[in-house]
Design a protein around this motif. Sequence first.
Motif, short mmCIF file in Angstrom:
data_model
loop_
_atom_site.label_atom_id
_atom_site.label_comp_id
_atom_site.label_asym_id
_atom_site.label_seq_id
_atom_site.Cartn_x
_atom_site.Cartn_y
_atom_site.Cartn_z
N LEU A 137 0.87 -1.17 0.00
CA LEU A 137 0.00 0.00 0.00
C LEU A 137 0.91 1.22 0.00
O LEU A 137 1.70 1.41 0.93
CB LEU A 137 -0.92 0.01 1.23
CG LEU A 137 -1.90 1.18 1.31
CD1 LEU A 137 -2.95 1.08 0.21
CD2 LEU A 137 -2.56 1.23 2.69
N VAL A 138 0.81 2.03 -1.03
CA VAL A 138 1.80 3.10 -1.20
C VAL A 138 1.68 4.19 -0.15
O VAL A 138 2.67 4.86 0.17
CB VAL A 138 1.72 3.73 -2.61
CG1 VAL A 138 2.12 2.73 -3.67
CG2 VAL A 138 0.34 4.30 -2.90
N TYR A 139 0.49 4.39 0.42
CA TYR A 139 0.29 5.55 1.29
C TYR A 139 1.13 5.51 2.55
O TYR A 139 1.48 6.56 3.09
CB TYR A 139 -1.20 5.68 1.64
CG TYR A 139 -2.07 5.86 0.43
CD1 TYR A 139 -2.07 7.06 -0.28
CD2 TYR A 139 -2.86 4.81 -0.05
CE1 TYR A 139 -2.85 7.21 -1.42
CE2 TYR A 139 -3.64 4.96 -1.18
CZ TYR A 139 -3.63 6.17 -1.86
OH TYR A 139 -4.39 6.31 -2.99
N ASN A 140 1.43 4.33 3.05
CA ASN A 140 2.27 4.25 4.26
C ASN A 140 3.51 3.40 4.05
O ASN A 140 4.07 2.85 4.99
CB ASN A 140 1.46 3.73 5.46
CG ASN A 140 0.83 2.37 5.19
OD1 ASN A 140 1.11 1.75 4.17
ND2 ASN A 140 -0.01 1.92 6.09
N ALA A 141 3.94 3.28 2.80
CA ALA A 141 5.17 2.55 2.49
C ALA A 141 6.38 3.33 3.02
O ALA A 141 6.29 4.53 3.29
CB ALA A 141 5.29 2.35 0.98
N PRO A 142 7.52 2.67 3.19
CA PRO A 142 8.69 3.34 3.77
C PRO A 142 9.13 4.57 2.98
O PRO A 142 9.12 4.57 1.75
CB PRO A 142 9.76 2.24 3.71
CG PRO A 142 9.00 0.96 3.71
CD PRO A 142 7.75 1.23 2.94
N GLU A 143 9.51 5.59 3.69
CA GLU A 143 9.91 6.85 3.04
C GLU A 143 11.17 6.67 2.21
O GLU A 143 11.34 7.33 1.18
CB GLU A 143 10.11 7.95 4.09
CG GLU A 143 8.81 8.52 4.62
CD GLU A 143 7.94 9.10 3.51
OE1 GLU A 143 8.44 9.90 2.70
OE2 GLU A 143 6.75 8.74 3.45
N TRP A 146 11.99 4.12 0.45
CA TRP A 146 11.54 3.59 -0.85
C TRP A 146 10.89 4.70 -1.67
O TRP A 146 11.14 4.82 -2.86
CB TRP A 146 10.51 2.46 -0.65
CG TRP A 146 9.69 2.29 -1.89
CD1 TRP A 146 10.05 1.65 -3.03
CD2 TRP A 146 8.41 2.87 -2.14
NE1 TRP A 146 9.07 1.79 -3.98
CE2 TRP A 146 8.05 2.53 -3.45
CE3 TRP A 146 7.53 3.65 -1.37
CZ2 TRP A 146 6.83 2.93 -4.02
CZ3 TRP A 146 6.33 4.04 -1.93
CH2 TRP A 146 6.00 3.69 -3.23
N ARG A 147 10.05 5.52 -1.05
CA ARG A 147 9.31 6.53 -1.79
C ARG A 147 10.23 7.47 -2.55
O ARG A 147 9.98 7.82 -3.71
CB ARG A 147 8.41 7.32 -0.84
CG ARG A 147 7.39 8.20 -1.56
CD ARG A 147 6.55 8.97 -0.56
NE ARG A 147 6.01 8.11 0.48
CZ ARG A 147 4.93 7.36 0.32
NH1 ARG A 147 4.29 7.35 -0.83
NH2 ARG A 147 4.50 6.60 1.31
N ALA A 148 11.30 7.90 -1.91
CA ALA A 148 12.24 8.81 -2.58
C ALA A 148 12.83 8.15 -3.81
O ALA A 148 12.96 8.79 -4.88
CB ALA A 148 13.33 9.23 -1.60
N ARG A 149 13.19 6.88 -3.70
CA ARG A 149 13.74 6.16 -4.86
C ARG A 149 12.70 6.01 -5.95
O ARG A 149 12.99 6.18 -7.14
CB ARG A 149 14.25 4.78 -4.43
CG ARG A 149 15.38 4.79 -3.43
CD ARG A 149 15.99 3.40 -3.26
NE ARG A 149 15.04 2.42 -2.76
CZ ARG A 149 14.89 2.11 -1.47
NH1 ARG A 149 15.61 2.74 -0.55
NH2 ARG A 149 14.03 1.18 -1.08
#
Length: 359
Positions: free
Chosen positions: A295-301, A303-306
Amino acid sequence: MCTSAEVPGSSGRDTVGAVRAIEYSVTGDPDVLTLVDRPVPEPGPGEVRVRIHRSGVNPTDWKTRRGEGAGAQVDPPQVPNQDGSGVVEAVGQGVEAALLGLRVWVWEAAHQRPAGGTAQEHAVVPARHVVLLPDTASFDLGASLGVPFLTAHRCLTVTEDGPTRLGPGTMEGRTVLVAGGAGAVGNAAIQLARWSDATVITTVSGPEKGHLAARAGADHVLDYRRQDVVAEVRAIAPHGVNTVVEVSPAVNAALDAEVLARHGSVAVYANNGGSTVELPVRPSMVPNVRWQFVLVYNAPEAWRARALEDVAGAVYDGAVRVGPEAGLPLHHFPLEKAAEAHAAVEDGAVGKVLIDVSP
């Protein structure tokens, strides 16, 4: 000397007037969506105001609108839709004035922000929630990126010994199985995996969807209603697939376990076909495979930056596309017919549903 980046609400245009916006103040069917006039919002510190050209509609948008049941009050009213594209027209304190006038795509605009959704002419979002959109990319593409492409990126980068970044060569020698390759996330996963030089197998429910998956770039398209998927996958990848991008775990869990390679993973991002799943323990344990829920909304930050960098890179490379030629037909609705746009997604429209907010 004071620059416009240091002045809250710095803008290149007059902000007097009203914003046409869609909102809902009660959960329920698409008809709870109402067209209203709102004051033009001013960006606060760390925020930007974007004139929205396209608003993308995703399943999470209508599921949030429905909530836990019809009739629950939503106060303050919610402007829906997470994804969009447009032009930065004002910046708040601490935001570089160089962003003014630039084309951008927007991600998670409405998440925990009642007034932030993209189903409106002007949306205020944190500056980190906009990503530059090159002139070579359409607003249609920009509004299609957020939820589907970030979800696909997460699914493709959770495997034990797989890449944490996507791009040319990062998945060379690896095989990916995408369940439901004609869906928005399936399409994104195919495009990103091919850009990263993976071998891509996908499953579809018939010839029409098979043509769409092939246009997205899948190397092998399997009709699960007419073919023995396990046998076909094993013939293509004798040692198994490294990653499964899974839309229907309740239906496919046993199949997935049969085709996974050692240290492979099943990335589950939806619950089509059932909300519970029975996992095959021994077939998963022996090869040390991983079942990863996404679930993208609370995925690790981290990862999100990458993911944001990689998806932006794919756009700049011209590696991702939308439209029928890319296997993702587009369905356009005007802002005043946002309820019809939500209904189309809820009814399973094949392709991408977009709301045309501004020309």
